[in-house]
Design an enzyme around this catalytic site. Sequence first.
Site, short mmCIF file in Angstrom:
data_model
loop_
_atom_site.label_atom_id
_atom_site.label_comp_id
_atom_site.label_asym_id
_atom_site.label_seq_id
_atom_site.Cartn_x
_atom_site.Cartn_y
_atom_site.Cartn_z
N GLU A 340 27.46 -33.81 -13.59
CA GLU A 340 28.60 -34.47 -12.95
C GLU A 340 29.03 -35.68 -13.76
O GLU A 340 30.21 -35.96 -13.92
CB GLU A 340 28.24 -34.90 -11.52
CG GLU A 340 29.43 -35.40 -10.69
CD GLU A 340 29.72 -36.89 -10.81
OE1 GLU A 340 30.75 -37.33 -10.31
OE2 GLU A 340 28.92 -37.63 -11.43
N SER A 563 68.80 -55.05 -19.36
CA SER A 563 68.97 -54.56 -17.98
C SER A 563 68.81 -53.04 -17.98
O SER A 563 68.93 -52.37 -19.01
CB SER A 563 70.32 -54.98 -17.42
OG SER A 563 71.34 -54.39 -18.18
N HIS A 631 47.00 -28.79 -6.69
CA HIS A 631 47.24 -29.15 -5.29
C HIS A 631 48.43 -30.10 -5.24
O HIS A 631 48.41 -31.16 -5.85
CB HIS A 631 45.98 -29.83 -4.73
CG HIS A 631 45.89 -29.80 -3.24
ND1 HIS A 631 46.86 -30.34 -2.42
CD2 HIS A 631 44.94 -29.29 -2.40
CE1 HIS A 631 46.49 -30.15 -1.15
NE2 HIS A 631 45.33 -29.52 -1.11
ZN LIG Z 1 27.43 -39.75 -9.11
#
Ligand SMILES: [Zn+2]
Length: 693
Positions: A340, A563, A631
């Site tokens: 991870e 601008s 998603h």
């Molecule tokens: Zn972690």
Amino acid sequence: MQRLSARPHYVGSPYNKDNAEWMLAKFREWGWDARIEQYDVLFPTPKERLLEMTAPTRFKATLEEPAVAVDPTSSQKSEQLPTYNAYSIDGDVTGPLVYVNYGRPEDYEELEAAGVSVRGAIVIARYGGSFRGTKPKIAAEHGAIGCLIYSDPMDDGYFVDAVFPEGPMRSKDGVQRGSAQDLPQYSGDPLTPGQPSIPGVKRLDLKDAATLTKIPTLPLSYGDAQPLLAGMRGRVAPAGWRGALPITYRLGPGATQVHLKVAFNWDIKPMYDVIAQIKGSTFPDEWIVRGNHHDAWVNGASDPISGMAPELEEARAIGQLVKQGWAPKRTLVYAAWDGEEPGLLGSTEWVEQHDAELREKAVVYINSDGNSRGFLQASGSHTLEHLVNEVARSVDDPETKGTVWKRWQARQISSTSGDRRNEARSRADLRIGALGSGSDYTPFLQHHGIASLNLSFGGFDEDGIYHSIYDDFYHFSKFADPGFLYGRALSQFSGSLAIRLADADLLPFEFTNLADTTQTYLRDVQALLRQRQDDVRERNRQISDGVLAAVNDPKEPRPIPASEDVPPAINFAPLENAVSALSRAADRYKTAAAKPVADAAEVRAVNARLIQAERQFIDEGGLPRRPWYRHLLYAPGFYTGYGVKTMPGVREGIEQKRYDEAEKEAARLAAAVSREATLINDAAAALEKSSTR
Ligand SMILES: [Zn+2]
């Protein structure tokens, strides 16, 4: 926790494999059908790290974290990974130093307003405010040639509390390791986007891997950062940029020259996901998936073992129930992910490998990634908000002896104001946050549209040991959750969730909270557009009537900007209509689901629809410039990483001044919301029919 965090256990290390095998044996001992699934992934480790200031004075960074006598595992030098940012490219650069605060897009706007460019410079950013991988990404887009990221004591050091080992906070030599991957593009092995890293799958060449940094990047302690920052010249940094070091924070560039050299071993390393399951007795092809990662940067008692140990405890308890004769109706899949830390590797590769099966069978994914002491912190799919509230009412808070829900509500009431406070007092369900990225739910939710939750307890104890050698058993048991009371609470909470989801006849999805929250997201993007229009109008006025010129300091003038065109109106009507239709469908489903339904076959058919509910927000084309994220309702920010962007295509279109794109994205989202409304109406109609029969 003591067993799993006894030695460093990062990807490819001996103890990482040892831990995976130990957990495998435990799952089996508790009656689970368990196996290890292996992937081979790109995991660079440092070969050379050098950082020195060559002018105006000479200084060489130590880049070392010293052992602490009272902390037994801090001296395991030979097994510790040096301090580095994984997936930084190799590089050898020299240049002036520019301070960029947190290195977010708005920080570069401030630099530009101050007339400071980072082109050809090495930037120094502080940790915090955004995912670390976005700091070198944005710096490179602005022309920087190197990126240093340091931990300022204001954010997690002595400014907050006493430093380790006297207190929980980061000491002067503590360094936050971590991935510098461009996570908002895609997670997982940089060499196999969208594909599992298994034998036979084609890997990209290193030079074609889109998620490596574009410039060399290195993390620093504040002990190493202070001489560099103190040596800087140029304009004084704005008040909000100043940290807690005893120096004057300046933007640079000036005479400060820095030499940064990093080189890595670009190895392919084996990675071990432990996957355990108990087959469902009635609906074996409907899966409730639960996961936490097991790899750490070093010993990782807090991150990840304080979440992994409670998950194992759930598995042990569920195993006991099975031995007593209980069987879950749906299949429980409990995972301990590897990899991870470098980039959600274990979960992403697994999801990519089991793609077709997950689309069909995955009902919910429940994630955790560490735990501490205090209040429930729950984020995820709003279709699960009601269920989270129900479970929170059934678990006791270990410290107050009230329910977890009561304490969660008290926190909401005391930390908000106005409408939000009234809502915390009177809304039937407390709101859960939306998910961006930063842990293993990302491939499930963002890539596949599997309804997901991320859970932990916390809020009391700040600590400054994140991703350092001091995140270990000594620190956790002394400062984070002495007595491990909240480890038990997390087990009770997420174990109850898993069991209820596994055994419910009609799946406990609820849509009125989804509809209500989608409405607030729509109002938010509409307000954002109005705010942008007002801001540009006001600035143009200050340019034309001379206000900006009059407040300038001739001694240190800021450039007067040109601008700008005022952002155009965007047609939100299709999205407004779709959200209204979603509300009506959700109300109808709520009424229908409240009535008892006798016909099991009908319920089964409705469940099959409900499993696909979150998938309706998936658009196969993905989000603009990052097709892996599919998603349409939530995504990590393209330039913030961790922070969630709701209605990301629309919101980032407005933020990045691509207004035509924002309008197209609003139409695409309207189509997804309409699909969802249709699915919910169909489910409601099926329930109505069977309850009148
Ligand atoms: Zn972690």
